[in-house]
Structure formats: structure tokens, C-alpha cells
Design an enzyme around this catalytic site. Structure first.
Site, PDB file in Angstrom:
ATOM      1  N   TYR A 154       0.784  -1.286  -0.178  1.00  0.00           N
ATOM      2  CA  TYR A 154       0.026  -0.009   0.008  1.00  0.00           C
ATOM      3  C   TYR A 154       1.004   1.295   0.009  1.00  0.00           C
ATOM      4  O   TYR A 154       0.442   2.319  -0.633  1.00  0.00           O
ATOM      5  CB  TYR A 154      -0.949   0.008   1.152  1.00  0.00           C
ATOM      6  CG  TYR A 154      -2.280   0.863   1.114  1.00  0.00           C
ATOM      7  CD1 TYR A 154      -2.988   0.715  -0.202  1.00  0.00           C
ATOM      8  CD2 TYR A 154      -2.502   1.598   1.891  1.00  0.00           C
ATOM      9  CE1 TYR A 154      -4.317   1.364  -0.105  1.00  0.00           C
ATOM     10  CE2 TYR A 154      -3.683   2.386   1.850  1.00  0.00           C
ATOM     11  CZ  TYR A 154      -4.686   2.352   0.569  1.00  0.00           C
ATOM     12  OH  TYR A 154      -5.718   2.970   0.716  1.00  0.00           O
ATOM     13  N   LYS A 161      -3.764   8.239   3.446  1.00  0.00           N
ATOM     14  CA  LYS A 161      -4.911   7.850   3.983  1.00  0.00           C
ATOM     15  C   LYS A 161      -4.951   8.334   5.674  1.00  0.00           C
ATOM     16  O   LYS A 161      -5.855   9.121   6.154  1.00  0.00           O
ATOM     17  CB  LYS A 161      -5.294   6.479   4.115  1.00  0.00           C
ATOM     18  CG  LYS A 161      -5.749   5.753   2.899  1.00  0.00           C
ATOM     19  CD  LYS A 161      -7.148   6.516   2.402  1.00  0.00           C
ATOM     20  CE  LYS A 161      -7.593   5.726   1.122  1.00  0.00           C
ATOM     21  NZ  LYS A 161      -8.559   6.392   0.484  1.00  0.00           N
TER      22      LYS A 161
END
Length: 255
Positions: A154, A161
Site C-alpha cells: 500500500y 490515508k
């Protein structure tokens, strides 16, 4: 029409595929009585095609959240269509390929900057662009992927995020006096377009097969869409700055 969003007017970003959480949010919102408007980038025609699968026709506006001209005209375009807004759904995230897939230590700042701008700062810029239409208060709901942890593959979307989650809390702080709530749904992995852009996504998603207390279905975005609709409704009138997990409970399990 009855439903928990009866009479509400909602702007929804990120409807790219029928498999996206944003599409299911839009479908459920209409079924629950809302009037909706969609924004799209980079290909509004793609969103217009997908929008035909919704229960009712809806207008699609081109919106690049990094484009000041697009943001400044948004309120006028939405006002022509809906008059005002009661809710905004932020389902926008992007990182260049060199910011994903195991390249964390070598990603140049230019790519990190793009990820942060599109995925985190845009929550603030989109909300501010819609603010003139939310004179009676309202609900802003975004989508995150639990930023408490470092996930395989990720990479810089993780810090993006985390920035999104912090941005939501600060928006909640500053917009509360205008009766605007800002919350996030932290969804488990869904096999959407966003997921397919992450190299090695299947390794990440496989964690849910072993650790999620509730059975998790990668092909079912509806539970997350239900969470978004619930936060858009009047059933969470005093909830803001919150992150609601719709992840099968995995966030609560250590190992």
C-alpha cells in the site's frame, strides 16, 4: 418518498465502476429517497455510462479536485441542478505507480505530493467548494483504509490515508459550528478499480480470509455503501470526527 435520506440532496464523487463503493452508495442513496448528483474525473463519459445502471437518472459533472477552476465552479453547477446540498461523499484516492507496490523507500516527493493532494487535501477542498450549498448544515463522508497500520504493497497511500483521517478530524472541528458533520468509513478491501491499481493487492486482501471475525466478501461493496448512507442520514446527528469500521471486524483483532 420514504427512506432514511428522504428529501436530502447528496453529491457523490468516485463512481467509476459498478463494483465501487461509490456506485453502491449512490444506488442506496436513491433507494433511500435522496436526490443525487455525481462528479467524475478523468472520464465523465465512463461515469455517465455507469450511472445509467442507477435506479434513477442523475447528472454527472466533471471535477478534478486538484483544479481550482473546477472547484470554483462546482457550487454553481450543483445549485442549477439541486439548489442546495445536505451531504457530500468523498470517494477519491490516487497515487502514482511508483508510490505503490513495495517502492516506499524510493518514491520521489513529486509522486508523494500527488498522492497527498488527490487523496487527502481534496477532502478539504471538495468540502469547501460545497460549503456555500450547505447553509442548513449537513454531512460529509469520506472513505479510508485503516491508516493505523502499515499494509503490504500500500506504501504511500497509507500516509495519504492517515492524512485524510486527520483532515477529517480538523474539518469536524472547524465546521461543527455550522452543523456540518465530517466522518469516515474505514472499509475492508473491495475488488474495485482503486484496488486493481495496487500491485500485489491480493496479498493484502488475503489477510481478511484469516483474521476477519465476520466473513468478508471482496466482491460486495454494499456493506460499506450502507455505512456511508447511514452517516449521511439523520441517524448520527451528534457523531463527527469519527471513523466507522466496515471491515468485518478485522481492525479489532491482533493476530
Amino acid at each position: 418518498m420514504s427512506g432514511i435520506l428522504a428529501g436530502k440532496r447528496i453529491l457523490i464523487t468516485g463512481v467509476l465502476m459498478e463494483s465501487s463503493i461509490a456506485f453502491h452508495t449512490a444506488k442506496l442513496a436513491q433507494e433511500q429517497g435522496a436526490e443525487i448528483i455525481l462528479t467524475a474525473f478523468p472520464r465523465p463519459t465512463l461515469t455517465e455510462r455507469i450511472a445509467k445502471k442507477l435506479p434513477k437518472p442523475t447528472k454527472v459533472i466533471e471535477l478534478d479536485v486538484t483544479n481550482e477552476e473546477h472547484l470554483s465552479r462546482l457550487a454553481d453547477l450543483v445549485r442549477e441542478e439541486l439548489g442546495s446540498l445536505d451531504g457530500v461523499v468523498h470517494s477519491i484516492g490516487f497515487a502514482p505507480q511508483d508510490a505503490l507496490g513495495g517502492n516506499f523507500l524510493n518514491t520521489p516527493f513529486e509522486s508523494v505530493s500527488t498522492a497527498m493532494h488527490v487523496s487527502a487535501f481534496s477532502l478539504k477542498s471538495l468540502t469547501m467548494a460545497c460549503l456555500p450549498l450547505m447553509q442548513e448544515g449537513g454531512s460529509v463522508v469520506g472513505l479510508t483504509f485503516d491508516a493505523q497500520y502499515a499494509w503490504p504493497q500500500y506504501d504511500w497511500m497509507g500516509p495519504a490515508k492517515a492524512a485524510l483521517e486527520a483532515t477529517s478530524r480538523y474539518l469536524a472541528r472547524d465546521l461543527g459550528k455550522q452543523n456540518i458533520r465530517c466522518n469516515l468509513i474505514s472499509a475492508g478491501p473491495i475488488g474495485s478499480m482503486a484496488a486493481k491499481s495496487i500491485p500485489g493487492f491480493s496479498d493484502l486482501a488475503d489477510v481478511w480470509n484469516h483474521r476477519s471475525p465476520l466473513e468478508w466478501d471482496l466482491s460486495d461493496p454494499e456493506p460499506a455503501g450502507r455505512g456511508v448512507v447511514a452517516l449521511l442520514s439523520d441517524w448520527f446527528p451528534k457523531t463527527t470526527g469519527e471513523i466507522i469500521h466496515v471491515d468485518g471486524g478485522l481492525h479489532a483483532i491482533g493476530a
